[in-house]
Design an enzyme around this catalytic site. Structure first.
Site, PDB file in Angstrom:
ATOM      1  CB  VAL A 290      -0.924   0.034   1.232  1.00 44.49           C
ATOM      2  CG1 VAL A 290      -1.760   1.308   1.228  1.00 44.49           C
ATOM      3  CG2 VAL A 290      -1.824  -1.186   1.250  1.00 44.49           C
ATOM      4  CG  ASN A 493      19.593  -8.510 -14.331  1.00 44.32           C
ATOM      5  OD1 ASN A 493      20.250  -8.733 -13.306  1.00 44.32           O
ATOM      6  ND2 ASN A 493      18.351  -8.931 -14.465  1.00 44.32           N
ATOM      7  N   GLY A 544       9.709   2.423   1.450  1.00 49.36           N
ATOM      8  CA  GLY A 544       9.240   3.211   2.585  1.00 49.36           C
ATOM      9  C   GLY A 544      10.255   4.232   3.074  1.00 49.36           C
TER      10      GLY A 544
END
Length: 600
Positions: A290, A493, A544
């Site tokens: 979320v 990569n 976050g």
């Protein structure tokens, strides 16, 4: 007399030039011509002459194995250049390793993947220190196109070498089997992905349901490919350093053919607030992340502060569920949802996720959204006006291939068509959700088209799993993804800076939005932020507001905002949705611009 006068004058001249008056007189003359101090004058002269000196060239590239933010091995690439005949360390970058291991993977799968990762990093270090170090020596770090071209050719040769080795191994295996006169191996009886087992006797089966498309084979990652992306990014940073400009400005110049943009728009942050992990051995549930998106009218600094306030209140509510007020019924305002009955609070895990956010469990999606509403309401904010939500569904981790359906909750299954209807109800009930990431598998292209036509004018429908392999994204100037509002790009990569520049140009030309995403295994390198700003990404997805490797990037974004605002180059962004259903709509016409937040 005349000869004596000449001798006297010569004697005076000798004393004059032998004494200390010469530098004093020279300084007086220089001060008259150039009103600068000697130090400033010599500095100006050095700067002038430096224009005619040889441009810096790469003299050495060093690769080494280091640890990322979760303690896993990854690659660091360091660039040295010859500057004015002296070897000088210019910069270094640390690559983020993209993990494709689902969170519900078996321990033996995780162990095998970790061994493969370690081998890949060791190979990448070898490539950088040997082949790439020799190949790129004496090139100018500002010549990104030439560097990336050589890196691409080197990688292609490595892929061909790998294929040739595999072909030889297969031939040797076939010869050995023929020598031993072994019977041919029969195909495995296991049910392949995408095919359903026959219905068991005594159980009802739905004849109306269509079979789902099988899962696409994952693109193999060549061991050592991290060296290509790491070297390309390190060269870009070196080019910016020797040009004495920020990396984001260097990227913007590369994208625009060395034409400097008058204004730059900062990407809006998608800040992960909750990581919704599985609470048992079952699959992940419908919501994996979320995220909060601050409104465009706030500065980035104000938006981050608002997100922090919500995070503190969410932490308080989840740690003290008994003190949380019950959700209020709908009052007609946008963002308010009806309370369909009492909901128990999500289970809270007292630790920070590797994404730098809180972890929690839940019984259904409504639980999370109602708690979010309560947290915002407690601090005087309203979802859908003062802050918006984005949800990462990670639908590719929910599919039960035996049943041919998505398991959105334990024991609750929905077909792809039913998923489209479910998302429609969800957005209607909770209109403050303005982005759904991976609501469906990339293989369900028909349902992607349906959901875009149904919800495209109300929220962003973003593909992330489909954009994992950047080299496969563009085919003949088209984007090889399902119909969607945009994609999440990750620098991992063998991705090169030139690839991102070309790809974002195609995406923006086709009305797609670009989101630069942070891989799960992050490093403290903040180059991703400069890439997002220079490429003109609409959003940036960094995780976050905890853990050093995450916060470092948010701090870099704040520093860029401050710099652009100071120089007067900062342009306000806009959030606009595409009405896919209106096929006659002109390409430059967008719809449903979000309203500004209410002023305090």
């Amino acid at each position: 007399m005349e000869a004596g006068g000449r001798r006297a004058r010569r004697r005076e001249a000798a004393e004059y030039y032998r004494g200390q008056r010469v530098p004093e007189r020279m300084e007086e003359a220089l001060n008259a011509l150039f009103p600068l101090s000697p130090g400033d004058l010599y500095g100006e002269l050095a700067n002038y002459l430096s224009k005619y000196s040889k441009a810096p060239v790469i003299c050495k590239i060093v690769g080494r194995k280091v640890l990322d933010g979760v303690g896993q091995p990854t690659l660091e690439v360091e660039i040295y250049c010859t500057v004015k005949n002296y070897e000088k360390r210019i910069c270094s970058t640390v690559m983020s390793f993209h993990s494709q291991i689902p969170e519900n993977a078996l321990p033996e799968t995780i162990e095998a993947a970790e061994k493969e990762r370690n081998d890949s990093v060791n190979t990448a270090v070898e490539w950088v220190n040997e082949s790439l170090n020799t190949m790129l020596r004496d090139l100018e770090p500002t010549d990104q196109c030439e560097v990336d071209k050589m890196l691409g050719e080197y990688f292609t040769n490595k892929v061909e070498e790998k294929k040739e080795i595999q072909r030889q191994e297969e031939e040797e295996e076939e010869e050995a089997e023929a020598t031993l006169a072994l019977p041919p191996r029969s195909p495995s009886p296991a049910t392949p992905p995408g095919k359903k087992k026959s219905a068991k006797s005594g159980k009802k089966s739905s004849v109306a349901e269509r079979p789902i498309p099988p899962a696409e084979t994952a693109e193999p990652v060549l061991s050592g490919s991290l060296a290509i992306g790491g070297t390309s990014l390190a060269i870009a940073r070196a080019g910016a350093t020797v040009s004495h400009i920020p990396l984001y400005s260097h990227i913007a110049l590369l994208k625009r053919g060395q034409e400097s943009p008058e204004e730059i728009t900062l990407p809006l942050p998608m800040v992960t607030l909750l990581n919704c992990e599985k609470m048992s051995s079952s699959k992940l549930k419908l919501v994996k992340e979320v995220m909060l998106i601050p409104p465009v009218q706030l500065s980035l600094k104000q938006g981050i502060e608002r997100v922090l306030d919500i995070q503190k209140e969410m932490t308080r509510l989840l740690e003290s569920p008994g003190k949380m007020p019950g959700p209020q019924p709908a009052d007609g305002k946008k963002g308010k949802a009806q309370n369909s009955g009492k909901k128990s609070l999500p289970q809270f895990l007292k630790r920070i996720s590797h994404l730098g956010c809180l972890t929690t469990g839940y019984d259904d999606v409504e639980q999370l959204l109602l708690v979010m509403q309560a947290a915002c309401s407690n601090i005087g904010l309203e979802l859908g006006t003062d802050v918006y939500l984005a949800i990462n569904c990670a639908a590719h981790e929910l599919m039960d291939y035996d049943k041919g359906k998505y398991e959105i909750l334990t024991g609750t299954f929905k077909s792809p068509d039913e998923m489209v209807a479910m998302y429609g109800e969800l957005i209607d009930k909770f209109p403050f959700i303005i982005a759904l990431i991976d609501p469906l598998r990339k293989e369900d292209r028909e349902q992607w088209s349906n959901i875009c036509c149904a919800l495209g004018s109300k929220c962003y429908l973003i593909a992330e799993d489909a954009a994992t392999c950047i080299s496969k994204l563009k085919i003949d100037q088209n984007i090889n993804t399902p119909m969607c509002s945009g994609v999440v790009l990750k620098y991992v990569n063998q991705t090169k800076v030139s690839d991102l520049i070309e790809l974002t140009g195609i995406l923006h030309g086709q009305r797609h939005i670009t989101i630069l995403g942070s891989p799960d295994g992050e490093s403290s390198d903040d180059s991703l932020v400069d890439l997002a700003v220079g490429l003109g990404a609409r959003f940036i997805k960094l995780g976050g507001l905890s853990r050093g490797e995450r916060v470092t990037k948010y701090n870099r974004l704040l520093a860029i905002e401050e710099e652009l605002a100071k120089n007067g180059n900062l342009r306000e962004t806009k959030l606009e949705f595409v009405a896919f259903a209106e096929e006659t709509q002109p390409e430059n016409q967008l719809s449903d611009e979000l309203p500004p937040p209410e002023q305090d």
